[in-house]
Design a protein around this motif. Structure first.
Motif, short mmCIF file in Angstrom:
data_model
loop_
_atom_site.label_atom_id
_atom_site.label_comp_id
_atom_site.label_asym_id
_atom_site.label_seq_id
_atom_site.Cartn_x
_atom_site.Cartn_y
_atom_site.Cartn_z
N ASP A 166 0.85 -1.18 0.00
CA ASP A 166 0.00 0.00 0.00
C ASP A 166 0.89 1.24 0.00
O ASP A 166 2.02 1.20 0.50
N ILE A 167 0.37 2.35 -0.52
CA ILE A 167 1.15 3.59 -0.57
C ILE A 167 1.58 4.03 0.83
O ILE A 167 2.65 4.60 1.01
N ARG A 168 0.76 3.72 1.83
CA ARG A 168 1.08 4.14 3.21
C ARG A 168 2.23 3.35 3.80
O ARG A 168 2.84 3.80 4.77
N SER A 169 2.55 2.18 3.25
CA SER A 169 3.64 1.38 3.81
C SER A 169 4.92 1.44 2.98
O SER A 169 5.89 0.76 3.31
N VAL A 170 4.93 2.26 1.93
CA VAL A 170 6.12 2.36 1.08
C VAL A 170 7.30 2.90 1.89
O VAL A 170 8.41 2.36 1.81
N ARG A 171 7.07 3.91 2.68
CA ARG A 171 8.15 4.51 3.48
C ARG A 171 8.77 3.48 4.42
O ARG A 171 9.99 3.37 4.51
N ALA A 172 7.94 2.71 5.12
CA ALA A 172 8.46 1.71 6.05
C ALA A 172 9.24 0.62 5.32
O ALA A 172 10.28 0.16 5.80
N HIS A 173 8.75 0.21 4.16
CA HIS A 173 9.46 -0.82 3.38
C HIS A 173 10.82 -0.30 2.91
O HIS A 173 11.81 -1.03 2.94
N VAL A 174 10.87 0.94 2.46
CA VAL A 174 12.13 1.52 1.98
C VAL A 174 13.12 1.63 3.15
O VAL A 174 14.30 1.29 3.01
N GLU A 175 12.63 2.05 4.31
CA GLU A 175 13.51 2.16 5.48
C GLU A 175 14.06 0.79 5.87
O GLU A 175 15.24 0.66 6.21
N ARG A 176 13.22 -0.23 5.82
CA ARG A 176 13.66 -1.59 6.15
C ARG A 176 14.69 -2.10 5.13
O ARG A 176 15.69 -2.71 5.52
N MET A 177 14.47 -1.82 3.86
CA MET A 177 15.39 -2.29 2.82
C MET A 177 16.70 -1.51 2.83
O MET A 177 17.73 -2.02 2.39
N ARG A 178 16.68 -0.29 3.33
CA ARG A 178 17.90 0.51 3.38
C ARG A 178 18.88 0.01 4.42
O ARG A 178 20.06 0.34 4.39
N VAL A 179 18.40 -0.78 5.36
CA VAL A 179 19.31 -1.34 6.36
C VAL A 179 20.36 -2.21 5.67
O VAL A 179 21.54 -2.17 6.03
N ASP A 180 19.95 -2.99 4.66
CA ASP A 180 20.87 -3.84 3.93
C ASP A 180 21.75 -3.06 2.97
O ASP A 180 22.92 -3.40 2.77
N GLN A 181 21.21 -2.02 2.34
CA GLN A 181 21.94 -1.23 1.34
C GLN A 181 21.84 0.26 1.68
O GLN A 181 21.09 0.99 1.06
N PRO A 182 22.59 0.74 2.66
CA PRO A 182 22.45 2.14 3.07
C PRO A 182 22.88 3.15 2.00
O PRO A 182 22.38 4.27 1.99
N GLU A 183 23.76 2.76 1.09
CA GLU A 183 24.21 3.67 0.05
C GLU A 183 23.40 3.54 -1.24
O GLU A 183 23.65 4.26 -2.19
N GLY A 184 22.46 2.64 -1.28
CA GLY A 184 21.72 2.37 -2.50
C GLY A 184 20.71 3.44 -2.84
O GLY A 184 20.25 4.21 -1.99
N ALA A 185 20.36 3.48 -4.10
CA ALA A 185 19.37 4.43 -4.59
C ALA A 185 18.03 3.72 -4.74
O ALA A 185 17.95 2.50 -4.71
N VAL A 186 16.99 4.51 -4.90
CA VAL A 186 15.66 3.97 -5.18
C VAL A 186 15.34 4.26 -6.64
O VAL A 186 15.51 5.38 -7.11
N VAL A 187 14.89 3.24 -7.35
CA VAL A 187 14.49 3.40 -8.74
C VAL A 187 13.01 3.05 -8.83
O VAL A 187 12.61 1.94 -8.48
N VAL A 188 12.21 4.01 -9.27
CA VAL A 188 10.78 3.80 -9.44
C VAL A 188 10.55 3.39 -10.89
O VAL A 188 10.86 4.13 -11.81
N GLN A 189 10.00 2.20 -11.06
CA GLN A 189 9.70 1.68 -12.39
C GLN A 189 8.20 1.86 -12.61
O GLN A 189 7.41 1.00 -12.26
N ALA A 190 7.83 2.99 -13.19
CA ALA A 190 6.42 3.29 -13.41
C ALA A 190 6.00 2.88 -14.81
O ALA A 190 6.72 3.11 -15.78
N ASP A 191 4.84 2.25 -14.90
CA ASP A 191 4.27 1.91 -16.20
C ASP A 191 3.96 3.20 -16.94
O ASP A 191 3.65 4.22 -16.33
#
Length: 136
Positions: free
Chosen positions: A79-104
């Motif tokens: 859900d859009i409301r949980s995107v922030r929490a998911h990104v924060e959780r995934m950043r623990v593994d890759q703190p220097e990584g970027a986010v790429v939005v693949q929009a249709d």
């Protein structure tokens, strides 16, 4: 006395594999710790074409937005409301990584902007929008 010597020779001819196993386990731990795992969004989207698109090597967190308004991260719909929490959780593994939005190409612009905003609120400064190369 002969018997004793013969018995000692049998014990000495065996190969001790303990140091070799130690080295193998240390190498295994090293490769597990230093490897980076590519996370996929979990859904295929039709990205819009762009003449100025250039590849980005460090896109470790992929977020897909489909034409029907679904958001996919790490092979699951979120859900859009949980995107922030998911990104924060995934950043623990890759703190220097970027986010790429693949929009249709048919995705709602407002939803794409919300997803990018949630990624920035999670502390990611490098948020990119994926596009296909216009050159065939």
């Amino acid at each position: 006395m002969r018997m004793r010597r013969h018995h000692q020779q049998d014990e000495d001819t065996g190969i001790d594999l303990t140091p070799m196993l130690d080295v193998v386990f240390i190498m295994l731990i090293f490769f597990i710790v230093t490897s980076s795992f590519i996370r996929e969004s979990g859904v295929e989207v039709q990205r819009p074409q762009a003449e100025t698109a250039n590849p980005q090597d460090k896109g470790n967190i992929l977020i897909a937005v489909t034409a029907d308004g679904q958001i996919w991260m790490d092979k699951q719909s979120v859900d859009i409301r949980s995107v922030r929490a998911h990104v924060e959780r995934m950043r623990v593994d890759q703190p220097e990584g970027a986010v790429v939005v693949q929009a249709d190409k048919d995705a709602r612009t407002g939803l794409v902007v919300q997803v990018m905003d949630q990624a920035r609120l999670a502390g990611v400064q490098d948020v990119a929008l994926a596009a296909g190369s216009g050159v065939n």
